[in-house]
Design an enzyme around this catalytic site. Sequence first.
Site: not given
Lengths: 265, 265, 265, 265
Positions: C109, C128, C130, C198
Site C-alpha cells: 500500500e 497509514h 489501522h 480499514h
Amino acid sequence: MNTFACTCLSICLAAAAAVMTPALAQQRPASAGPADPQLIEDLIAANRILAMQGVVDAMGHVSVRHNRDPNRYLMSLARAPELVTEADIMEYDLDSNPVRDPGRRQYSERYIHGEIYKLRPDVFAVVHAHTPSVVPFTVSRVPLRAIAHSGGFLAEGLPTFEIREAGGMTDMLVSNAAFGRALAEKLGDKPAILLRGHGMAVTGKSLPYVVGRSIYLGVAAKLQAEAIALGGAITYLDPEEGRKIEARRDYIRPWELWKRHAMGK
Amino acid sequence: MNTFACTCLSICLAAAAAVMTPALAQQRPASAGPADPQLIEDLIAANRILAMQGVVDAMGHVSVRHNRDPNRYLMSLARAPELVTEADIMEYDLDSNPVRDPGRRQYSERYIHGEIYKLRPDVFAVVHAHTPSVVPFTVSRVPLRAIAHSGGFLAEGLPTFEIREAGGMTDMLVSNAAFGRALAEKLGDKPAILLRGHGMAVTGKSLPYVVGRSIYLGVAAKLQAEAIALGGAITYLDPEEGRKIEARRDYIRPWELWKRHAMGK
Amino acid sequence: MNTFACTCLSICLAAAAAVMTPALAQQRPASAGPADPQLIEDLIAANRILAMQGVVDAMGHVSVRHNRDPNRYLMSLARAPELVTEADIMEYDLDSNPVRDPGRRQYSERYIHGEIYKLRPDVFAVVHAHTPSVVPFTVSRVPLRAIAHSGGFLAEGLPTFEIREAGGMTDMLVSNAAFGRALAEKLGDKPAILLRGHGMAVTGKSLPYVVGRSIYLGVAAKLQAEAIALGGAITYLDPEEGRKIEARRDYIRPWELWKRHAMGK
Amino acid sequence: MNTFACTCLSICLAAAAAVMTPALAQQRPASAGPADPQLIEDLIAANRILAMQGVVDAMGHVSVRHNRDPNRYLMSLARAPELVTEADIMEYDLDSNPVRDPGRRQYSERYIHGEIYKLRPDVFAVVHAHTPSVVPFTVSRVPLRAIAHSGGFLAEGLPTFEIREAGGMTDMLVSNAAFGRALAEKLGDKPAILLRGHGMAVTGKSLPYVVGRSIYLGVAAKLQAEAIALGGAITYLDPEEGRKIEARRDYIRPWELWKRHAMGK
C-alpha cells in the site's frame, strides 16, 4: 525466621495476657504459634497476584486462616498489597484483635475477614477489593450474572451489602465488628458478596481459590458489561451449569502461572 | 545540591531586581530561597506518578506551594511530566512570573496554578491534566458524580469551566492571568474543576492529596461511565457519605506504593 | 554508515538506469543521494513510537519526504514498524517505485504515500494505520468529530475513502496507483482521511507532526466514543477553536518524551 | 534433544503396545517419531504469543499436526500456555490419546483438537481460547461480523456451538470425544467456531495462520462492539471482500514481530 524465638515470644505474650485484666486480655489474644512458612509464602504471593491482576490497587486486602488454629487468621498490616513482605504479616483472632504489635497501622476493615471466618467454618481465605469492573454492579439495578463458565461460582447470583441498612449515612467503611457481622450475615452461604458503592468480599477454601475467584469475578463483570452493550438478548449460564462447573473446579493451572509471575521465579 | 551557592544566587538576583525599573522588577520577583529537598523530591515523584497512572500523557503539569513562602510556587519548566528532574523545577510568584531564567520554555497554562493559589489559601498543590476518562464528562450534559467511596471528594459535584464565557472562541488554553482568574473563581471552594473540551484542575492540601484526587477522579469517571452503560438505575454516593469519607481520608498507603514505583526504590 | 560508498552506489545505479530501456528506467528511478542521518533516525523513531503508542500493530507504515528531493520519499521495506532499522529504509519516487533493490518485499500500500506526496506539496510525512479506536468510525454513519483541544486538527471533519467507489469489491488494499490517487483526491486539503473498513491516512509537515496527529486521532476517537456512551448531549469543538488551536500547535514536548522511549535514551 | 534416544523410546513403546491387550493398545498409540525441531519451536512460540497478545490467560491451548503423520498432533500437557517448554509437548492420536506418559496431567478439552483434525484434513493447527472480547458474542443474539479487512476470514459469519444441544446441562467443557465431534461437525468448513458461554476454536493451515486468526478474531470482536456502541448504521465487510482479502492473506510480517517478542530474540 527464628522459629524458636517466635514461639518463645508468643508463650511470653500468652503468659502476660493471663495476668492482665479481662478487658486487656481480650485486646491481646494468644498466638497460635508460627504459621506454616509455605502458607506465609502463599499469602505474600496472593497479595502480589491480586495487585498484578488489577483486582486491588493500593487498597484492598487478603487473609488466610492460621494453619494451627481456625480461630486465628493472618493478614498484612495496613500496606498496599503489592508491597507486603513476611515482616508485615500479623495474626488476628476472629474479633480482629492482633495477637501482638497493636500499635502498628492496621486495615480498618479487617472485620470483614474476622466476621466471615466466624460464620463460615468452610472458608479459609478472604479477599476484600474495589475491582473497577465490579464496582458498577454494586450500584446498579442490573444484577451481576455469569455469562461464561469461568464465572460458574456466581451463576446463582450474589448478595449485595447496603451499609445504609446497617448504619445509615457512614464513611462506607466496614470498620467495626457490627458492620462486619452484618456483612457476613448477608453473605450467607454464598461464595462472594458485593458492597454497594464500595467493592466486594470473596471467600474460598484456600488462597488459590479466593484469588482465582476474585480475578474471575472481575472478568465476569467485564464480560457481562460487554454483552449488555451489544444490545441483543443474552443467554446466561444456567445455575445447574454453574454447579457442575464448580464441582470440578480447581485453580492449579492459573495458580502456577500467577505465583511464578508474583514471586519472579 | 549546593544550598549555599543557591542561596547566594537568589540573594544576588534579589539585589539585581532591586535596582531594576519597577516594570522589570515585577517580571522578576524575588526568590523565597531554596525549597525543602524533600518537597522537591515529592514534586518530582508527583510528576512521574501522574504519568505512570495515566493521569497525564506528555502534557499536563503539577505544582506545589513553596515551603518558605505561600506567595511562591514550584513547577517544572515545559517538559513531559515523566521526564522532569530537579534541574527543571522553577519558582514562580502567584502572578506566574518566574523568579529566574524567564527565557526557559514554560507551561503556557501556569496561570491555572497561580490564580488558584491566590484565591485558595487552603490549597498547597495543584494538578492540571487531560485524563482521557474525565474529558468526556467535560463536554456532556451528564454530570460527573461519585458512585464509589474512592470518589468521596466529588460527591457534591464539580463545577465546569467554559472558556467561551471568559474569552469566546479561543485556542482553549488557560494561557493568561484573566482566564486563570476566571477558572479559579468558578472553582470556588470545590476540590476540583472540569474544563470543557480540555480536562481538569485538581487541588489538594499536599502533593499526596492532589495526586490521589487526580488519580481517583479518573477512576470515578470510568466507574460512572461503566455504571451508565449497564442501563439500570444507579445509586450514587450521598453527599453526606462523601463528607464522612473525606473527614478521615488520607493517601498514606497509596503514596507509599506510587512513590516507590516512581522513584524505583 | 559509509556515505561515500552509498553515494557511489547511487551514482552507479543512476548510470545503469541511463542505459536501460525507457520502461525499465521508469521502474528504477535515480536516487536523490544519501538522506540526512537525523531524518533517518527520526523515521526509525517514528516507526517505533507508532508501535509503542498502539497506533500500529504489526501492520501500518510511516514515510517521510527525502530532504534532498521532494520527488523522493523514504520508508521501510515490508516489516512491522517496531522492528524497522536503518538497513530497512528504502527510497521511492512519487510513483512508489524503489530506486534500488526492487526485489525486497515492499508494503503493497505504498501508493498511499506516493500519491499524497504528489498532490500535496505541503505534506512532508505520511502515516497509514489501522488504529483500533479509529476503525469503528470508518464504518459508522456517526462522523468522527473532536470533543477536545488535542483533536483541533479534525474540528472541521475528515473525509472517508470508500474503496468500493474506486474499485467495487476488492481486497480492501490501496495497492496500486489508481487507488492511491483516488484516496489522495478524496483527502483534498485535509490533514487526514478515514478508509472505510480499514483505517486511516494522516499527513503532517514533519515526522513529529504526523506522529502526533496519528496518536491524537486515536485519542479523539476514544474520547468521542466515550462521550457518546454517556448518553447526554455533547458540546463539540467549534471549527474556529480548532483553527486557533492548530495555529499554535507544535509537538515538541511529546516528541521529546516519545523519542526517548523509542530510542531507549 | 537426543533424537536417537527418542526414536528408540518410541520404537520400544510401539513394541510394548503390540503385545498389550487391544483395549490397552488403543490407549497407547504408536508415536510418529520425533517432530521437526522447528515445528516444536513454533509451537512453543505460538503458546507464548497467544498469552502475550491476551488471546489466552492461564487457560486455553494450541496444537499442531505432527509433520511426520497427519494422524498425530502435538500439544502441551495441562499448563498455562505462557509457561510451556519443549519438555511439556505431548503427542496425541486423533482420538486424543497420548502416545506416552498417559499419567501426566492433560488438557481435558483436547478432544476439540483431535476431532477437528479428523474431519478437516486441510487444518494443520488449532487454538482453543476464552478471549474476553469474543466471549460476549457467544451468548448474544447479535452475531459476530467483520467490519474491517483484518477480519476477512469471518466475513461470511461463524457458527456457534451450543453444548446444551449435545449434552444438556453440563460443566460446559468439551471433555470427551462425543462433544468434540459435535463441535467439529458444527464447525463444518468454516475457519472458526464460537462456543456458547465459553470461548472459541480457531483453525489454520499452519501455526502462524491459526495464531494470526485467533488474535484478529479478538480484534474483530472489539471493533464490532465499539462500532455498535457508536449507535449509527454500520457498513460491514462484504463476503466477497472477505474472500478476496483471504486469497492473498499471509501472516509473515506479524509472525516475525510476535515470534521475536515471544522468544526474546
